[in-house]
Scaffold this motif. Structure first.
Motif, PDB file in Angstrom:
ATOM      1  N   UNK A  85       0.858  -1.182   0.000  1.00 35.14           N
ATOM      2  CA  UNK A  85       0.000   0.000   0.000  1.00 35.14           C
ATOM      3  C   UNK A  85       0.893   1.231   0.000  1.00 35.14           C
ATOM      4  N   UNK A  86       1.189   1.730  -1.189  1.00 39.40           N
ATOM      5  CA  UNK A  86       2.096   2.872  -1.316  1.00 39.40           C
ATOM      6  C   UNK A  86       1.509   4.180  -0.864  1.00 39.40           C
ATOM      7  N   UNK A  87       0.203   4.210  -0.610  1.00 41.03           N
ATOM      8  CA  UNK A  87      -0.402   5.470  -0.186  1.00 41.03           C
ATOM      9  C   UNK A  87      -0.128   5.780   1.285  1.00 41.03           C
ATOM     10  N   UNK A  88       0.180   4.764   2.082  1.00 39.21           N
ATOM     11  CA  UNK A  88       0.379   4.985   3.525  1.00 39.21           C
ATOM     12  C   UNK A  88       1.565   5.909   3.800  1.00 39.21           C
ATOM     13  N   UNK A  89       2.786   5.628   3.289  1.00 45.89           N
ATOM     14  CA  UNK A  89       3.885   6.556   3.556  1.00 45.89           C
ATOM     15  C   UNK A  89       3.663   7.932   2.935  1.00 45.89           C
ATOM     16  N   UNK A  90       3.003   7.988   1.780  1.00 40.81           N
ATOM     17  CA  UNK A  90       2.750   9.282   1.154  1.00 40.81           C
ATOM     18  C   UNK A  90       1.805  10.111   2.011  1.00 40.81           C
ATOM     19  N   UNK A  91       0.741   9.493   2.484  1.00 35.65           N
ATOM     20  CA  UNK A  91      -0.220  10.217   3.314  1.00 35.65           C
ATOM     21  C   UNK A  91       0.402  10.650   4.637  1.00 35.65           C
ATOM     22  N   UNK A  92       1.240   9.786   5.220  1.00 35.54           N
ATOM     23  CA  UNK A  92       1.867  10.111   6.505  1.00 35.54           C
ATOM     24  C   UNK A  92       2.810  11.301   6.362  1.00 35.54           C
ATOM     25  N   UNK A  93       3.670  11.259   5.344  1.00 30.80           N
ATOM     26  CA  UNK A  93       4.620  12.362   5.153  1.00 30.80           C
ATOM     27  C   UNK A  93       3.908  13.649   4.738  1.00 30.80           C
TER      28      UNK A  93
END
Length: 590
Positions: A85-93
């Protein structure tokens, strides 16, 4: 002659110390200044403002792109070969960066409101540059790999535009307090004129924004068309493994009117459901056929495909974070799912009288069915016993031949064409991504009786916008969510919207005028009465200290003295009470 002069006793200003301390590490009084901000710090303020605006757009983009998170993850899988799920690190940062930059912006505005000199600490400058560069890299990466997703911004503004306008109006109106304060305290007329003109330009621009806001949901409710039909895209992949029988059964439980699938053909001419080129992501091929895990899925025969488990991966990877909501019985059903054939899907659809649309992938040139793939698929459709008027046929190859052999099929195109061209080719339905058509084009297709189906629509706001636009049907990975949308999220008559934004503009204008008048009134009172609150010695010393700090900046700490003659106390006592060491004041040379 050296003479001691009494200084004004200062009260502790904890809030001001925190503001200046966090922003510029100016925790002590002598470190703060009311001088004009240097040009270098003004440049950094502009960089901070630009970073904030860029991060605001970036944050909004990812907030609205939630509709297509699974599509983004699938793109990443096709590039890397590994599912995550590549959206998790993007959303967190993104959330962390936006919160940090927004906090610095608030501190900067507090500095301006309090008349403090802006002096961003070097650690914050590094943080701002890091946030700016990271966001720019992210924008470039998305543009190169997922460029079509930028269309979600103008589309989403059709749903959020009226409300974002009101929010922006409230924010700019609130800023008038700071602007009015700066204008009232400014000594240069040119500065006052420039600030007022700049602020009024932004304010009047916001007042005029509704003229350019276009939303299909601003309409007469009586002209609203029927609720768009919902197709289960790969079934209900948020509730069950995609393209499995249980997934389509779950979609039918959500009252969908149609099912959508991706179809490949095995080496023994059996059409089966598979989205990926390989079987690695959605089956246990690594365990059953470890030497063939990288092979194209179409190079397997149906007997081999039946040996694969197509459900365990869903329980292990939890691609939509929904496994924890499943019952033990549902988990058992999922764990026993196998690869589904097209014939099985058609029989299920026929039993429930549901429409089926599938996209057929042609096998590689070396495949035994490379030339017969259309006939093999058509034969499977006919063998299933499904009524032809329930099948939407999408392949363009040999379409005329297919019409002759199975005239009852619903001819559907997956390529955007004009209504006239579609009618000429006897195509009655069109299957497109939701960003490929405008509101006007949707209405044009509707007037020419071309049924338009848009994919993939998972969010209620997008479903509502398309509903108001007149779309006849949508394809969704979340039929269980759209099932809970019996009416558009919001619908407003044009005259009601006009009344709303005109009222908001008038109220904003009245508040701004009132704030400017109030600030000027306070400034006039301050200038006329402020001189009586200090004795001559304090005024003289204050002026001398300001002149000295501006010219040579050699004073390391301002000393606090009490006016002993007024009975406040001794200098030693006041220094001890306020946490300062006692030094001998060198005074001012007369």
């Amino acid at each position: 002659m050296v003479k001691h002069q009494p200084l004004q006793v200062y009260e502790r200003q904890l809030c001001l110390s925190c503001i200046t301390g966090i922003y510029g590490c100016r925790w002590k009084r002598y470190q703060r200044s009311h001088d004009d901000t240097t040009k270098w710090e003004l440049l950094w303020s502009l960089i901070l403002l630009f970073t904030f605006c860029l991060l605001l757009v970036w944050f909004y983009f990812w907030w609205e792109a939630h509709n297509d998170y699974s599509e983004f993850n699938w793109y990443l899988y096709n590039r890397s070969g590994e599912w995550s799920d590549g959206t998790v690190p993007i959303l967190a940062t993104t959330a962390a960066g936006f919160t940090y930059i927004a906090f610095l912006m608030v501190l900067a505005l507090c500095h301006v409101a309090l008349g403090q000199q802006l002096n961003l600490h070097w650690l914050h400058k590094i943080g701002v540059i890091a946030a700016l560069l990271t966001t720019i890299v992210g924008v470039i990466s998305v543009s190169q790999t997922w460029g079509q997703e930028w269309d979600v911004i103008p589309i989403s503004l059709q749903a959020t535009g009226p409300f974002l306008h009101i929010g922006a109006l409230i924010a700019v109106t609130a800023l008038s307090w700071i602007v009015a304060g700066q204008v009232a305290h400014a000594e240069k007329t040119m500065f006052q004129v420039v600030v007022v003109l700049l602020y009024l330009s932004v304010l009047l621009g916001l007042y005029a924004v509704p003229f350019y806001i276009s939303s299909p949901c601003i309409m007469d409710p009586n002209s609203l068309k029927p609720r768009p039909e919902v197709f289960g895209h790969q079934g209900a992949p948020m509730l069950a493994p995609e393209n499995t029988l249980w997934s389509f059964q779950r979609a039918l439980q959500m009252n969908v009117t149609g099912l959508e699938a991706d179809v490949a053909i095995s080496t023994d001419s059996v059409p089966f459901l598979m989205r990926d080129l390989t079987l690695r992501r959605t089956t246990d091929v690594e365990k059953v056929f470890p030497d063939r895990q990288m092979e194209d899925a179409s190079y397997f025969n149906w007997t081999d495909l039946q040996q694969l488990n197509a459900g365990l991966w869903f329980l292990q990877d939890d691609p939509f974070w929904t496994v924890h909501n499943l019952s033990p019985h549902e988990k058992d059903l999922i764990a026993n799912q196998s690869v589904c054939s097209l014939e099985q899907l058609l029989k299920l659809a026929s039993y429930h009288n549901s429409t089926v649309v599938f996209r057929l992938r042609r096998p590689p040139p070396e495949h035994p069915c490379y030339h017969s793939w259309i006939n093999d698929t058509l034969q499977a459709v006919q063998q299933s016993g499904v009524s032809p008027d329930l099948v939407m046929w999408t392949p363009d190859e040999h379409r005329a031949q297919v019409e002759e052999l199975a005239p009852g099929l619903i001819q559907t195109s997956v390529e955007k064409q004009t209504p006239e061209s579609l009618q000429y080719r006897s195509i009655s339905r069109l299957l497109l991504r939701y960003n490929q058509v405008s509101i006007q084009e949707i209405r044009d297709f509707s007037q020419t009786h071309i049924n338009l189906t848009l994919y993939t629509v998972n969010e209620p706001w997008l479903y509502s916008v398309l509903w108001c636009s007149g779309v006849s049907s949508v394809s969704s990975e979340a039929p269980h969510i759209l099932r809970k949308v019996p009416y558009p999220l919001w619908l407003m008559r044009p005259n009601e919207y006009c009344l709303m934004w005109v009222s908001a503009d008038l109220i904003s204008f009245a508040v701004v005028i009132g704030i400017f008048v109030l600030q000027n009134y306070h400034m006039i009172r301050y200038r006329t009465s402020g001189m009586h609150s200090y004795n001559p010695e304090q005024i003289m010393l204050s002026a001398a200290v300001r002149r000295s700090s501006r010219d040579i900046n050699v004073m390391k700490e301002k000393l606090i003295f009490s006016e002993v003659q007024n009975g406040v106390g001794t200098a030693e006592e006041l220094y001890g009470d306020n946490g300062y060491d006692y030094y001998t004041n060198q005074g001012i040379n007369q």
